[in-house]
Scaffold this motif. Structure first.
Motif: not given
Length: 114
Positions: A55-60
């Motif tokens: 439901s949520s995915l963040k890659v930095v």
């Protein structure tokens, strides 16, 4: 790798990719808003395939854009009933090939609240 350039008077400032980060130069705050690096895009694609219910995915890319270190935040119902270490093992397994070329990886996992 993406780069940002700013003009400040007669000075041109060049910097490697910053992901919505501020850069302070001569007392002035400048902001570079560039798109994701190739490494970020590749990792997002892999994790979306492996965790389709996320439901949520963040890659930095936290290595300044060179792809040596990433921070991943992923929230998925697929982690339900698993301990944190098991959740991280699933992410590590999904990125097995990519991890070989990395210096470091920060993983933050969670289960959706509802």
């Amino acid at each position: 790798m993406l780069a940002c350039r700013w003009a400040l008077g007669n000075t041109v400032i060049s910097a490697h990719r910053f992901f919505s980060r501020k850069v302070v130069f001569s007392g002035q705050t400048l902001r570079c808003l560039s798109s994701q690096t190739d490494g970020e895009v590749r990792i997002v694609q892999i994790l979306k395939e492996k965790f389709p219910l996320a439901s949520s995915l963040k890659v930095v890319d936290i290595s300044g854009g060179c792809g040596a270190m990433f921070e991943i935040h992923i929230e998925s119902s697929e982690f339900k009933g698993k301990r944190t270490v098991q959740q991280h093992q699933l992410v590590n397994q999904a990125l097995k090939e990519e991890i070989q070329g990395m210096h470091g990886l920060r993983i933050f996992t969670d289960v959706p609240k509802s």
